[in-house]
Scaffold this motif. Structure first.
Motif, PDB file in Angstrom:
ATOM      1  N   ARG A  72      40.909  32.542  57.536  1.00 20.76           N
ATOM      2  CA  ARG A  72      40.640  32.708  55.815  1.00 20.76           C
ATOM      3  C   ARG A  72      39.013  33.047  55.533  1.00 20.76           C
ATOM      4  O   ARG A  72      38.296  32.834  56.382  1.00 20.76           O
ATOM      5  CB  ARG A  72      40.902  31.311  55.278  1.00 20.76           C
ATOM      6  CG  ARG A  72      39.924  30.368  55.554  1.00 20.76           C
ATOM      7  CD  ARG A  72      40.211  29.102  54.731  1.00 20.76           C
ATOM      8  NE  ARG A  72      39.362  28.067  54.736  1.00 20.76           N
ATOM      9  CZ  ARG A  72      39.164  26.780  54.232  1.00 20.76           C
ATOM     10  NH1 ARG A  72      40.338  26.322  53.748  1.00 20.76           N
ATOM     11  NH2 ARG A  72      38.055  25.981  54.181  1.00 20.76           N
ATOM     12  N   VAL A  73      39.032  33.580  54.398  1.00 20.36           N
ATOM     13  CA  VAL A  73      37.457  34.149  53.993  1.00 20.36           C
ATOM     14  C   VAL A  73      36.881  32.949  53.171  1.00 20.36           C
ATOM     15  O   VAL A  73      37.644  32.127  52.621  1.00 20.36           O
ATOM     16  CB  VAL A  73      37.873  35.231  53.035  1.00 20.36           C
ATOM     17  CG1 VAL A  73      38.288  36.289  53.888  1.00 20.36           C
ATOM     18  CG2 VAL A  73      38.506  34.964  51.801  1.00 20.36           C
ATOM     19  N   ASP A  74      35.676  32.994  53.283  1.00 20.77           N
ATOM     20  CA  ASP A  74      34.897  31.998  52.617  1.00 20.77           C
ATOM     21  C   ASP A  74      34.668  32.328  51.171  1.00 20.77           C
ATOM     22  O   ASP A  74      35.147  33.260  50.564  1.00 20.77           O
ATOM     23  CB  ASP A  74      33.465  31.734  53.391  1.00 20.77           C
ATOM     24  CG  ASP A  74      32.596  33.029  53.074  1.00 20.77           C
ATOM     25  OD1 ASP A  74      33.110  34.225  52.431  1.00 20.77           O
ATOM     26  OD2 ASP A  74      31.283  32.998  53.153  1.00 20.77           O
ATOM     27  N   LYS A  75      33.896  31.364  50.452  1.00 21.89           N
ATOM     28  CA  LYS A  75      33.841  31.532  48.965  1.00 21.89           C
ATOM     29  C   LYS A  75      33.077  32.713  48.462  1.00 21.89           C
ATOM     30  O   LYS A  75      33.235  33.081  47.340  1.00 21.89           O
ATOM     31  CB  LYS A  75      32.998  30.339  48.477  1.00 21.89           C
ATOM     32  CG  LYS A  75      31.580  30.017  48.874  1.00 21.89           C
ATOM     33  CD  LYS A  75      31.199  28.757  48.208  1.00 21.89           C
ATOM     34  CE  LYS A  75      29.661  28.593  48.912  1.00 21.89           C
ATOM     35  NZ  LYS A  75      29.088  27.282  48.483  1.00 21.89           N
ATOM     36  N   LEU A  76      32.144  33.166  49.300  1.00 21.53           N
ATOM     37  CA  LEU A  76      31.288  34.408  49.052  1.00 21.53           C
ATOM     38  C   LEU A  76      32.269  35.807  48.817  1.00 21.53           C
ATOM     39  O   LEU A  76      32.014  36.516  47.943  1.00 21.53           O
ATOM     40  CB  LEU A  76      30.101  34.492  49.967  1.00 21.53           C
ATOM     41  CG  LEU A  76      29.313  33.384  50.085  1.00 21.53           C
ATOM     42  CD1 LEU A  76      28.229  33.557  50.962  1.00 21.53           C
ATOM     43  CD2 LEU A  76      28.454  32.959  48.667  1.00 21.53           C
ATOM     44  N   THR A  77      32.883  35.653  50.089  1.00 23.81           N
ATOM     45  CA  THR A  77      33.810  36.743  49.967  1.00 23.81           C
ATOM     46  C   THR A  77      34.798  36.701  48.416  1.00 23.81           C
ATOM     47  O   THR A  77      35.069  37.993  48.045  1.00 23.81           O
ATOM     48  CB  THR A  77      34.658  37.035  51.244  1.00 23.81           C
ATOM     49  OG1 THR A  77      33.824  36.922  52.323  1.00 23.81           O
ATOM     50  CG2 THR A  77      35.470  38.020  51.540  1.00 23.81           C
ATOM     51  N   LEU A  78      35.312  35.877  48.553  1.00 20.22           N
ATOM     52  CA  LEU A  78      36.307  35.757  47.342  1.00 20.22           C
ATOM     53  C   LEU A  78      35.552  35.887  46.096  1.00 20.22           C
ATOM     54  O   LEU A  78      36.220  36.747  45.193  1.00 20.22           O
ATOM     55  CB  LEU A  78      37.094  34.070  47.333  1.00 20.22           C
ATOM     56  CG  LEU A  78      37.815  33.799  48.490  1.00 20.22           C
ATOM     57  CD1 LEU A  78      38.193  32.109  48.504  1.00 20.22           C
ATOM     58  CD2 LEU A  78      39.149  34.537  48.138  1.00 20.22           C
ATOM     59  N   ALA A  79      34.694  35.629  45.909  1.00 17.33           N
ATOM     60  CA  ALA A  79      33.811  35.732  44.650  1.00 17.33           C
ATOM     61  C   ALA A  79      33.280  37.251  44.570  1.00 17.33           C
ATOM     62  O   ALA A  79      33.728  38.010  43.350  1.00 17.33           O
ATOM     63  CB  ALA A  79      32.324  35.085  44.594  1.00 17.33           C
ATOM     64  N   ALA A  80      32.928  37.822  45.718  1.00 17.21           N
ATOM     65  CA  ALA A  80      32.476  39.317  45.796  1.00 17.21           C
ATOM     66  C   ALA A  80      33.799  40.273  45.405  1.00 17.21           C
ATOM     67  O   ALA A  80      33.766  41.232  44.801  1.00 17.21           O
ATOM     68  CB  ALA A  80      31.953  39.768  47.016  1.00 17.21           C
ATOM     69  N   LEU A  81      34.943  39.859  46.226  1.00 18.42           N
ATOM     70  CA  LEU A  81      36.140  40.496  45.862  1.00 18.42           C
ATOM     71  C   LEU A  81      36.668  40.677  44.332  1.00 18.42           C
ATOM     72  O   LEU A  81      36.912  41.756  43.764  1.00 18.42           O
ATOM     73  CB  LEU A  81      37.256  40.137  46.930  1.00 18.42           C
ATOM     74  CG  LEU A  81      38.505  40.615  46.981  1.00 18.42           C
ATOM     75  CD1 LEU A  81      38.436  42.249  47.259  1.00 18.42           C
ATOM     76  CD2 LEU A  81      39.525  39.896  47.652  1.00 18.42           C
ATOM     77  N   GLU A  82      36.745  39.394  43.835  1.00 16.42           N
ATOM     78  CA  GLU A  82      37.134  39.274  42.517  1.00 16.42           C
ATOM     79  C   GLU A  82      36.410  40.279  41.616  1.00 16.42           C
ATOM     80  O   GLU A  82      36.712  40.960  40.838  1.00 16.42           O
ATOM     81  CB  GLU A  82      37.222  38.040  42.147  1.00 16.42           C
ATOM     82  CG  GLU A  82      37.691  37.730  40.707  1.00 16.42           C
ATOM     83  CD  GLU A  82      37.902  36.220  40.210  1.00 16.42           C
ATOM     84  OE1 GLU A  82      38.008  36.022  39.067  1.00 16.42           O
ATOM     85  OE2 GLU A  82      37.199  35.354  40.816  1.00 16.42           O
ATOM     86  N   ALA A  83      34.881  39.842  41.878  1.00 12.02           N
ATOM     87  CA  ALA A  83      34.072  40.693  40.710  1.00 12.02           C
ATOM     88  C   ALA A  83      34.329  42.352  41.186  1.00 12.02           C
ATOM     89  O   ALA A  83      34.102  42.974  40.160  1.00 12.02           O
ATOM     90  CB  ALA A  83      32.663  40.368  41.355  1.00 12.02           C
ATOM     91  N   THR A  84      34.517  42.667  42.453  1.00 11.62           N
ATOM     92  CA  THR A  84      34.780  43.986  42.703  1.00 11.62           C
ATOM     93  C   THR A  84      35.867  44.575  42.124  1.00 11.62           C
ATOM     94  O   THR A  84      36.145  45.888  41.345  1.00 11.62           O
ATOM     95  CB  THR A  84      34.917  44.343  44.194  1.00 11.62           C
ATOM     96  OG1 THR A  84      33.664  43.756  44.948  1.00 11.62           O
ATOM     97  CG2 THR A  84      35.173  45.849  44.447  1.00 11.62           C
ATOM     98  N   LEU A  85      36.808  43.773  42.010  1.00 12.72           N
ATOM     99  CA  LEU A  85      38.212  44.260  41.478  1.00 12.72           C
ATOM    100  C   LEU A  85      38.238  44.050  39.772  1.00 12.72           C
ATOM    101  O   LEU A  85      38.802  44.954  39.213  1.00 12.72           O
ATOM    102  CB  LEU A  85      39.375  43.300  41.815  1.00 12.72           C
ATOM    103  CG  LEU A  85      39.833  43.686  43.337  1.00 12.72           C
ATOM    104  CD1 LEU A  85      40.484  42.415  43.914  1.00 12.72           C
ATOM    105  CD2 LEU A  85      40.372  44.806  43.582  1.00 12.72           C
ATOM    106  N   ARG A  86      37.289  43.276  39.337  1.00  9.38           N
ATOM    107  CA  ARG A  86      37.481  43.227  37.765  1.00  9.38           C
ATOM    108  C   ARG A  86      36.312  43.855  37.077  1.00  9.38           C
ATOM    109  O   ARG A  86      36.394  43.979  35.970  1.00  9.38           O
ATOM    110  CB  ARG A  86      37.568  41.660  37.395  1.00  9.38           C
ATOM    111  CG  ARG A  86      38.552  40.537  37.960  1.00  9.38           C
ATOM    112  CD  ARG A  86      38.789  39.295  37.311  1.00  9.38           C
ATOM    113  NE  ARG A  86      39.637  38.463  37.687  1.00  9.38           N
ATOM    114  CZ  ARG A  86      41.102  38.507  37.303  1.00  9.38           C
ATOM    115  NH1 ARG A  86      41.329  39.499  36.423  1.00  9.38           N
ATOM    116  NH2 ARG A  86      41.939  37.654  37.778  1.00  9.38           N
ATOM    117  N   GLY A  87      35.384  43.860  37.824  1.00 11.33           N
ATOM    118  CA  GLY A  87      33.812  44.521  37.419  1.00 11.33           C
ATOM    119  C   GLY A  87      33.874  46.009  37.409  1.00 11.33           C
ATOM    120  O   GLY A  87      35.078  46.608  37.115  1.00 11.33           O
TER     121      GLY A  87
END
Length: 429
Positions: free
Chosen positions: A307-322
């Motif tokens: 599983r990925v950590d919170k930093l990866t999840l945050a950066a991934l979501e921002a990449t997709l939505r940003g």
């Protein structure tokens, strides 16, 4: 005559210097104290004057407690594996900063109870690829493939074309990765040709799934044949497709590169992709496909280890939505724009006494994506000696050398880096 070593300032005195004290607050006492002791030792050995201990201490310290340093990528390779592949967008960088402290990564703020980990990132991924019924994220592409093989084919067979049994870098090979999970490989076809009947003949009660791997880092030309996903869907077993580079949708600049949306529409049950390549996000392995298969993967015990950590999840979501990522922006730029930037940079360097010229060049995607697909670019040409000097500069600049010349290819650099690059060249001249 007094021993000059007596003039070497003591540790407490050096640490009390305002600039050294500021560095201590930023980097920590132990790291700065080590730099002080090294400078003092050099002074005692006569390598530097005692009054140089403070400046030498400061010169030895980096901007952070990490040894990872920002590097200007002037190689012409957009996704350079040695340089960390895709640079993150400003939105993703801000998301990392927000996620660095305590967060609601597994907390439902409305109920105050534990919530599903990474739900927002998964929702963003599904919004980006509506063809997928479900999605899951692990720590890289190889992990995604290992999870799929373990959950769907441990102790069973994976049917794979011989021409797709690739090495993915640093000596890691797809066949070895797959068999390490406890699955068995059933190779079909030849190195250059495989037919649908080859797959059909290999199926049996022990078949876990058919795997199709995009040979993203090489090309086979000539007398070849491959079976598209749309034909493999006729087989009565799951079809898993590793598209590699992470395109979620077709891209006009890369017409031959597979994408998740099209692959799912063609009938794949599960698509595997990387997050830090053409998607332009953090390192991650993306799994998109049928709800039943993704659920099996998510609930498998190995999923916890991957599983990925919170930093990866945050950066991934921002990449997709940003907003558009730096990688997407670099793919959109034309050669005419790059030539204008290169001419301006060369003119500025020539005015400062550095011999520079401009040439048209060809950049590449890199990161195992779109092999042999050239991206028209432009480069500033310097004498070869600059390649080594720039690599050791501050910031380091990684160029490429061709025919005894140093080329600063602008394809992977944003326009705001041009002046930083100019100053870096002048600093080492």
């Amino acid at each position: 005559m007094a021993d000059p070593r007596r003039r070497v300032p003591g540790t407490d005195r050096v640490l009390a210097d305002p600039e050294v004290a500021a560095a201590t607050a930023r980097l920590g006492h132990r790291l700065v104290k080590q730099a002080v002791h090294l400078a003092q030792e050099r002074a005692r050995n006569g390598e530097i004057e005692p009054d140089r201990v403070v400046p030498e201490t400061l010169a030895a310290l980096t901007g952070s407690a990490s040894s990872i340093r920002p590097v200007l990528n002037a190689t012409g390779v957009l996704l350079h594996t040695n340089l960390g592949r895709a640079p993150l967008s400003d939105a993703a960088i801000h998301a990392l900063q927000q996620a660095a402290g305590t967060t609601n990564v597994e907390l439902d703020l409305h109920t105050g109870r534990r919530g599903p980990r990474g739900a927002a990132a998964i929702a963003a991924l599904l919004a980006a690829v509506p063809r997928a019924e479900a999605a899951h994220v692990v720590n890289n592409g190889a992990a995604a493939l290992a999870l799929a093989a373990t959950a769907l084919a441990q102790g069973r067979e994976i049917v794979l074309a011989r021409g797709e049994m690739v090495e993915i870098g640093d000596g890691f090979r797809i066949p070895e990765l797959l068999t390490a999970t406890g699955a068995r490989l059933r190779e079909v076809g030849t190195t250059n040709r495989v037919q649908l009947d080859d797959y059909r003949s290999a199926l049996g009660p022990d078949t876990g799934f058919v795997l199709k791997v995009h040979p993203s880092n090489f090309m086979i030309r000539g007398f070849t044949a491959a079976v598209p996903v749309s034909a493999l869907r006729e087989l009565e077993v799951p079809v898993v497709v590793d598209i590699g580079s992470g395109l979620l949708h077709p891209h006009p600049a890369l017409p031959q590169e597979p994408d998740a949306t099209t692959t799912l529409a063609d009938g794949a049950d599960l698509v595997i992709a990387s997050g830090d390549k053409l998607l332009g996000g953090p390192q991650a392995g993306l799994l998109l496909g049928s709800a039943e298969i993704v659920h099996r993967l998510r609930r498998h015990p190995l999923a916890r280890a991957l599983r990925v950590d919170k930093l990866t999840l945050a950066a991934l979501e921002a990449t997709l939505r940003g907003p558009s990522t730096p990688t997407a922006q670099r793919l959109r730029q034309g050669q005419a724009q790059l030539l204008i930037r290169a001419e301006r940079l060369a003119d500025a360097l020539n005015a400062a006494g550095v011999p520079a010229s401009v040439q048209r060049s060809e950049a590449t995607v890199g990161g195992g994506g779109a092999p042999e697909f050239a991206l028209p670019s432009a480069a500033v040409v310097l004498p070869e000696r600059f390649a080594k000097l720039l690599r050791g500069g501050c910031p380091p600049v990684l160029a490429r050398t061709e025919r005894d010349r140093c080329l600063l290819d602008l394809a992977a650099l944003s326009p705001e880096h041009d002046d930083v690059l100019r100053r870096a060249v002048l600093a080492v001249d």
